[in-house]
Design a protein around this motif. Structure first.
Motif, PDB file in Angstrom:
ATOM      1  N   GLN A  20       0.941  -1.614   0.005  1.00 29.50           N
ATOM      2  CA  GLN A  20       0.160   0.253   0.050  1.00 29.50           C
ATOM      3  C   GLN A  20       0.874   1.451   0.145  1.00 29.50           C
ATOM      4  O   GLN A  20       0.178   2.118   0.427  1.00 29.50           O
ATOM      5  CB  GLN A  20      -1.458   0.077   1.253  1.00 29.50           C
ATOM      6  N   GLY A  21       2.160   0.813  -0.368  1.00 34.65           N
ATOM      7  CA  GLY A  21       3.077   2.374  -0.360  1.00 34.65           C
ATOM      8  C   GLY A  21       4.251   2.472   1.107  1.00 34.65           C
ATOM      9  O   GLY A  21       4.883   3.374   0.706  1.00 34.65           O
ATOM     10  N   ALA A  22       3.926   1.981   1.972  1.00 30.22           N
ATOM     11  CA  ALA A  22       5.300   1.725   2.805  1.00 30.22           C
ATOM     12  C   ALA A  22       6.494   1.553   2.252  1.00 30.22           C
ATOM     13  O   ALA A  22       6.579   0.395   1.936  1.00 30.22           O
ATOM     14  CB  ALA A  22       5.080   1.745   4.021  1.00 30.22           C
ATOM     15  N   ARG A  23       7.448   2.229   2.693  1.00 32.33           N
ATOM     16  CA  ARG A  23       8.803   2.090   1.573  1.00 32.33           C
ATOM     17  C   ARG A  23       9.595   2.112   3.124  1.00 32.33           C
ATOM     18  O   ARG A  23      11.054   1.928   2.903  1.00 32.33           O
ATOM     19  CB  ARG A  23       9.202   3.743   0.534  1.00 32.33           C
ATOM     20  N   SER A  24       9.326   2.660   3.789  1.00 31.33           N
ATOM     21  CA  SER A  24      10.663   2.029   5.314  1.00 31.33           C
ATOM     22  C   SER A  24      10.166   1.418   6.161  1.00 31.33           C
ATOM     23  O   SER A  24       8.506   1.261   6.900  1.00 31.33           O
ATOM     24  CB  SER A  24      11.473   3.171   5.423  1.00 31.33           C
ATOM     25  N   TRP A  25      11.207   0.572   7.877  1.00 26.22           N
ATOM     26  CA  TRP A  25      10.633   0.536   8.628  1.00 26.22           C
ATOM     27  C   TRP A  25      10.259   1.113   9.288  1.00 26.22           C
ATOM     28  O   TRP A  25       8.620   0.773  10.163  1.00 26.22           O
ATOM     29  CB  TRP A  25      12.030  -0.483   8.951  1.00 26.22           C
ATOM     30  N   ARG A  26      10.095   2.443   9.281  1.00 26.20           N
ATOM     31  CA  ARG A  26       9.642   3.377   9.989  1.00 26.20           C
ATOM     32  C   ARG A  26       7.815   3.221   9.960  1.00 26.20           C
ATOM     33  O   ARG A  26       7.389   3.853  10.439  1.00 26.20           O
ATOM     34  CB  ARG A  26      10.280   4.879  10.454  1.00 26.20           C
ATOM     35  N   GLU A  27       8.250   3.674   8.397  1.00 25.29           N
ATOM     36  CA  GLU A  27       6.557   3.691   7.572  1.00 25.29           C
ATOM     37  C   GLU A  27       6.273   2.326   8.486  1.00 25.29           C
ATOM     38  O   GLU A  27       5.156   2.571   8.873  1.00 25.29           O
ATOM     39  CB  GLU A  27       6.717   4.026   6.509  1.00 25.29           C
ATOM     40  N   VAL A  28       6.015   1.336   8.269  1.00 25.35           N
ATOM     41  CA  VAL A  28       5.726   0.059   9.054  1.00 25.35           C
ATOM     42  C   VAL A  28       5.208   0.296   9.995  1.00 25.35           C
ATOM     43  O   VAL A  28       4.247  -0.742  10.580  1.00 25.35           O
ATOM     44  CB  VAL A  28       6.273  -0.704   8.301  1.00 25.35           C
ATOM     45  N   ARG A  29       6.448   0.272  11.062  1.00 29.06           N
ATOM     46  CA  ARG A  29       6.211   0.580  12.527  1.00 29.06           C
ATOM     47  C   ARG A  29       5.014   1.460  12.534  1.00 29.06           C
ATOM     48  O   ARG A  29       3.871   0.913  13.721  1.00 29.06           O
ATOM     49  CB  ARG A  29       7.402   0.731  12.946  1.00 29.06           C
ATOM     50  N   GLU A  30       4.792   2.362  12.161  1.00 25.14           N
ATOM     51  CA  GLU A  30       3.517   3.306  12.332  1.00 25.14           C
ATOM     52  C   GLU A  30       2.252   3.558  11.740  1.00 25.14           C
ATOM     53  O   GLU A  30       2.122   3.198  12.634  1.00 25.14           O
ATOM     54  CB  GLU A  30       3.693   4.514  11.669  1.00 25.14           C
ATOM     55  N   GLN A  31       2.608   1.920  10.913  1.00 24.12           N
ATOM     56  CA  GLN A  31       0.963   1.466  10.413  1.00 24.12           C
ATOM     57  C   GLN A  31      -0.116   0.528  10.604  1.00 24.12           C
ATOM     58  O   GLN A  31      -0.750   0.480  10.829  1.00 24.12           O
ATOM     59  CB  GLN A  31       1.127   1.328   9.246  1.00 24.12           C
ATOM     60  N   THR A  32       1.698  -0.384  11.741  1.00 26.77           N
ATOM     61  CA  THR A  32       1.002  -1.366  12.700  1.00 26.77           C
ATOM     62  C   THR A  32       1.302  -1.392  13.622  1.00 26.77           C
ATOM     63  O   THR A  32       0.622  -2.561  14.635  1.00 26.77           O
ATOM     64  CB  THR A  32       1.814  -2.557  11.514  1.00 26.77           C
ATOM     65  N   GLY A  33       2.034  -0.795  14.268  1.00 24.15           N
ATOM     66  CA  GLY A  33       2.088  -1.155  15.859  1.00 24.15           C
ATOM     67  C   GLY A  33       3.290  -2.178  16.355  1.00 24.15           C
ATOM     68  O   GLY A  33       4.112  -2.082  17.314  1.00 24.15           O
ATOM     69  N   CYS A  34       4.293  -2.257  15.204  1.00 18.96           N
ATOM     70  CA  CYS A  34       5.162  -3.480  15.200  1.00 18.96           C
ATOM     71  C   CYS A  34       6.167  -3.369  15.368  1.00 18.96           C
ATOM     72  O   CYS A  34       6.932  -2.218  15.556  1.00 18.96           O
ATOM     73  CB  CYS A  34       5.617  -4.072  14.209  1.00 18.96           C
ATOM     74  N   ALA A  35       6.749  -4.181  17.302  1.00 17.97           N
ATOM     75  CA  ALA A  35       8.008  -3.381  17.980  1.00 17.97           C
ATOM     76  C   ALA A  35       7.682  -2.272  18.532  1.00 17.97           C
ATOM     77  O   ALA A  35       8.986  -1.525  18.742  1.00 17.97           O
ATOM     78  CB  ALA A  35       8.871  -3.097  16.896  1.00 17.97           C
ATOM     79  N   CYS A  43      13.976  -6.940  14.791  1.00 16.82           N
ATOM     80  CA  CYS A  43      14.794  -7.863  14.119  1.00 16.82           C
ATOM     81  C   CYS A  43      14.016  -8.107  12.570  1.00 16.82           C
ATOM     82  O   CYS A  43      13.924  -8.333  11.985  1.00 16.82           O
ATOM     83  CB  CYS A  43      15.963  -8.653  14.189  1.00 16.82           C
ATOM     84  N   VAL A  44      12.824  -9.227  12.800  1.00 19.58           N
ATOM     85  CA  VAL A  44      12.309 -10.241  11.919  1.00 19.58           C
ATOM     86  C   VAL A  44      11.795  -9.324  11.666  1.00 19.58           C
ATOM     87  O   VAL A  44      11.219  -9.305   9.665  1.00 19.58           O
ATOM     88  CB  VAL A  44      11.371 -11.152  12.799  1.00 19.58           C
ATOM     89  N   GLY A  45      10.513  -7.758  12.111  1.00 13.79           N
ATOM     90  CA  GLY A  45      10.291  -7.250  10.998  1.00 13.79           C
ATOM     91  C   GLY A  45      10.725  -6.315  10.039  1.00 13.79           C
ATOM     92  O   GLY A  45      10.055  -6.092   9.213  1.00 13.79           O
ATOM     93  N   LYS A  46      12.248  -5.876  10.147  1.00 15.82           N
ATOM     94  CA  LYS A  46      12.838  -5.184   9.681  1.00 15.82           C
ATOM     95  C   LYS A  46      13.335  -6.534   8.631  1.00 15.82           C
ATOM     96  O   LYS A  46      13.621  -5.621   7.236  1.00 15.82           O
ATOM     97  CB  LYS A  46      14.428  -4.323  10.386  1.00 15.82           C
ATOM     98  N   SER A  47      13.719  -7.059   8.996  1.00 13.00           N
ATOM     99  CA  SER A  47      14.180  -8.147   7.358  1.00 13.00           C
ATOM    100  C   SER A  47      12.812  -8.018   6.864  1.00 13.00           C
ATOM    101  O   SER A  47      12.879  -8.248   5.499  1.00 13.00           O
ATOM    102  CB  SER A  47      14.048  -9.861   8.479  1.00 13.00           C
ATOM    103  N   ILE A  48      11.816  -8.554   7.306  1.00 12.25           N
ATOM    104  CA  ILE A  48      10.764  -8.981   6.546  1.00 12.25           C
ATOM    105  C   ILE A  48       9.623  -7.512   5.392  1.00 12.25           C
ATOM    106  O   ILE A  48       9.521  -7.851   4.012  1.00 12.25           O
ATOM    107  CB  ILE A  48       8.826  -9.712   7.305  1.00 12.25           C
ATOM    108  N   THR A  49      10.013  -6.675   6.199  1.00 12.93           N
ATOM    109  CA  THR A  49      10.334  -4.574   5.901  1.00 12.93           C
ATOM    110  C   THR A  49      11.020  -5.425   4.328  1.00 12.93           C
ATOM    111  O   THR A  49      10.647  -4.936   2.674  1.00 12.93           O
ATOM    112  CB  THR A  49      10.615  -3.737   6.521  1.00 12.93           C
ATOM    113  N   ARG A  50      11.768  -5.289   4.698  1.00 10.17           N
ATOM    114  CA  ARG A  50      13.218  -5.131   3.319  1.00 10.17           C
ATOM    115  C   ARG A  50      13.329  -6.437   2.152  1.00 10.17           C
ATOM    116  O   ARG A  50      13.197  -5.646   1.351  1.00 10.17           O
ATOM    117  CB  ARG A  50      14.988  -5.350   4.532  1.00 10.17           C
ATOM    118  N   ASP A  51      12.551  -7.747   2.168  1.00 10.00           N
ATOM    119  CA  ASP A  51      11.932  -7.800   1.705  1.00 10.00           C
ATOM    120  C   ASP A  51      11.362  -7.504   0.981  1.00 10.00           C
ATOM    121  O   ASP A  51      11.337  -7.734  -0.833  1.00 10.00           O
ATOM    122  CB  ASP A  51      12.118  -9.109   1.876  1.00 10.00           C
TER     123      ASP A  51
END
Length: 67
Positions: A20-35, A43-51
């Motif tokens: 949906q457009g997130a392009r960084s770990w920060r954006e994913v974290r803000e939108q999901t609350g992960c970590a 670490c796992v969240g960052k890896s999945i985001t990077r992939d």
């Protein structure tokens, strides 16, 4: 699979947020609350985001280097 048990965030959720457009770990974290609670999943969240971002940007191209 669940990546973040505290916030109930799965790998599919992370992939959807990236689609949906997130392009960084920060954006994913803000939108999901992960970590954002205990942080053990970071670490796992960052890896999945990077992939997921690489897949969005480069498709299914083989990103490994030939030896």
């Amino acid at each position: 699979m669940y990546v973040c048990l505290c916030k109930r965030v799965s790998d599919n959720t992370i992939q959807q947020v990236v689609a949906q457009g997130a392009r960084s770990w920060r954006e994913v974290r803000e939108q999901t609350g992960c970590a954002t609670q205990c942080g053990k999943c970071a670490c796992v969240g960052k890896s999945i985001t990077r992939d997921a971002v690489a897949k969005e940007l480069f498709g299914d191209a083989d990103l490994s280097y030939a030896v």
